[in-house]
Design an enzyme around this catalytic site. Structure first.
Site, PDB file in Angstrom:
ATOM      1  N   GLU A  28       6.076  29.646  49.660  1.00 37.51           N
ATOM      2  CA  GLU A  28       5.656  28.896  51.057  1.00 37.51           C
ATOM      3  C   GLU A  28       4.268  29.065  51.358  1.00 37.51           C
ATOM      4  O   GLU A  28       3.807  30.065  50.802  1.00 37.51           O
ATOM      5  CB  GLU A  28       6.686  29.275  52.098  1.00 37.51           C
ATOM      6  N   LYS A 162      13.189  37.641  60.634  1.00 39.26           N
ATOM      7  CA  LYS A 162      11.974  38.550  61.445  1.00 39.26           C
ATOM      8  C   LYS A 162      12.807  39.198  62.783  1.00 39.26           C
ATOM      9  O   LYS A 162      13.592  38.579  63.514  1.00 39.26           O
ATOM     10  CB  LYS A 162      10.995  37.649  62.128  1.00 39.26           C
TER      11      LYS A 162
HETATM   12  N1  PSU Z   1       7.610  35.024  56.551  1.00 38.36           N
HETATM   13  C1  PSU Z   1       6.408  35.786  57.002  1.00 38.36           C
HETATM   14  N2  PSU Z   1       5.667  35.110  57.797  1.00 38.36           N
HETATM   15  C2  PSU Z   1       5.772  33.771  58.280  1.00 38.36           C
HETATM   16  C3  PSU Z   1       7.015  33.203  57.825  1.00 38.36           C
HETATM   17  C4  PSU Z   1       7.812  33.700  57.105  1.00 38.36           C
HETATM   18  O1  PSU Z   1       6.261  37.096  56.609  1.00 38.36           O
HETATM   19  O2  PSU Z   1       5.001  33.227  58.906  1.00 38.36           O
HETATM   20  C5  PSU Z   1       7.090  31.790  58.503  1.00 38.36           C
HETATM   21  C6  PSU Z   1       8.042  30.842  57.266  1.00 38.36           C
HETATM   22  O3  PSU Z   1       7.203  29.642  56.788  1.00 38.36           O
HETATM   23  C7  PSU Z   1       9.190  30.561  58.324  1.00 38.36           C
HETATM   24  C8  PSU Z   1       8.389  30.304  59.522  1.00 38.36           C
HETATM   25  O4  PSU Z   1       9.800  29.336  57.738  1.00 38.36           O
HETATM   26  O5  PSU Z   1       7.634  31.586  59.678  1.00 38.36           O
HETATM   27  C9  PSU Z   1       9.431  30.328  60.704  1.00 38.36           C
HETATM   28  O6  PSU Z   1       9.162  29.547  61.713  1.00 38.36           O
HETATM   29  P1  PSU Z   1       9.984  29.003  62.794  1.00 38.36           P
HETATM   30  O7  PSU Z   1      10.364  30.506  63.621  1.00 38.36           O
HETATM   31  O8  PSU Z   1       8.985  28.127  63.966  1.00 38.36           O
HETATM   32  O9  PSU Z   1      11.027  28.250  62.229  1.00 38.36           O
END
Ligand code: PSU
Ligand code: MN
Length: 305
Positions: A28, A162
């Protein structure tokens, strides 16, 4: 290959690998644009690609550049993304918009899964997926990554959701949606910066070969949707859960005070954690994504065996 070639542009290396049926791992780009500061973001992106090559697979970093979906980026494109000027953070909801209006955007887990499926890439490595935010019962903030895992047939290697999230609720949503959540070599659900969450991983597999066999079984059963492999951060780079807990509380309070909402929540929390941990959270994030890339490459190789 079963993709619409008018929709996306492949780098020569990725195109050749897909044509030859060689192992390919999707990556990604939101982690580059919204997950890490410059220049660590682009250095990490390069190192992650190299980690995949070292295991005998081909990396395919995915992003939308000026309205074109790119599967496999060159160094110039990586560098341009890393500066982040005017780059959208794309998920399922705004993916088509970016393409139809000629925008540049990085792909989240959800958008990368959509692109990988279209490109015929079955394995994807990220850092940590999005999930159910703490307080979601009032904010309704649940990442579109979870819905995508429910419906899009790509195997996602991560270090768990996370730790800024509500991991118990995240697991519940994944279970409701029938997404296999597999601990790699662990009975414990990893929590991104930490190896432990206090929650059990619903399933456990110990080798890339077993993961490939599981994937084949899902195909035989005609099961649609993603699979989540949760791979604990190496011990050498772990931040113990107790040590991050107070920083997470602080970051969440700050997000509240500043009234951060929607797409901005996760990038804000990650950059606040970097400040609060004095850079340690970033070092750990880099270590875990490298670790995930390596495992994803091993899985992609095992799937071809
Ligand atoms: N993993 C990481 N850092 C990130 C992400 C994943 O170590 O920034 C990103 C991914 O693209 C994931 C996004 O889809 O964070 C999640 O965003 P949200 O919580 O707004 O859906
Ligand atoms: Mn959200």
């Amino acid at each position: 290959m079963s993709f619409d070639s008018t929709l996306m542009t492949f780098s020569a290396t990725v195109e050749n690998a897909l044509k030859a049926g060689a192992p390919v791992v999707a990556l990604e780009s939101t982690i580059i644009t919204h997950g890490m500061p410059y220049p660590q973001n682009v250095e990490t992106a390069r190192a992650v690609e190299q980690a995949i090559r070292d295991q005998g697979a081909v990396p395919a970093t995915i992003a939308v550049m000026n309205g074109t979906l790119h599967i496999g980026l060159d160094d110039e494109q990586l560098e341009a993304l890393a500066h982040r000027d005017g780059v959208m953070k794309l998920s399922r909801a705004d993916f088509a918009y970016a393409l139809s209006t000629g925008k540049t955007g990085s792909t989240t887990v959800a958008a990368t899964m959509i692109a990988a499926r279209l490109a015929g890439i079955g394995v994807f490595a990220t850092g940590g997926i999005g999930g159910v935010h703490r307080g979601a019962e009032s904010s309704f903030d649940i990442s579109a990554d979870l819905e995508e895992l429910a419906q899009t047939d790509v195997l996602v290697v991560c270090a768990g959701a996370k730790a800024i999230l509500d991991l118990q609720k995240t697991l519940e949503v994944l279970e409701t949606n029938g997404v296999p959540v597999i601990g790699f070599g662990t009975d414990e659900l990893p929590a991104f910066w930490s190896r432990e969450s206090g929650l059990s991983a619903p399933l456990r597999l110990d080798t890339a070969k077993e993961i490939a066999a599981h994937a084949r079984m899902r195909t035989k059963l005609g099961l649609i949707g993603g699979t989540l492999i949760t791979n604990p951060v190496p011990v050498s780079h772990e931040i113990i859960a107790d040590q991050v807990a107070t920083f997470i509380e602080q970051a969440l309070d700050d997000a509240d005070d500043k009234n951060i909402k929607g797409k901005d929540v996760t990038p804000f929390l990650l950059s606040r954690m970097l400040e609060l941990t004095g850079g340690k959270s970033l070092e750990t994030n880099i270590a875990l994504i490298l670790n995930n890339a390596k495992l994803a490459a091993d899985i992609a190789v095992a799937m071809g065996d």
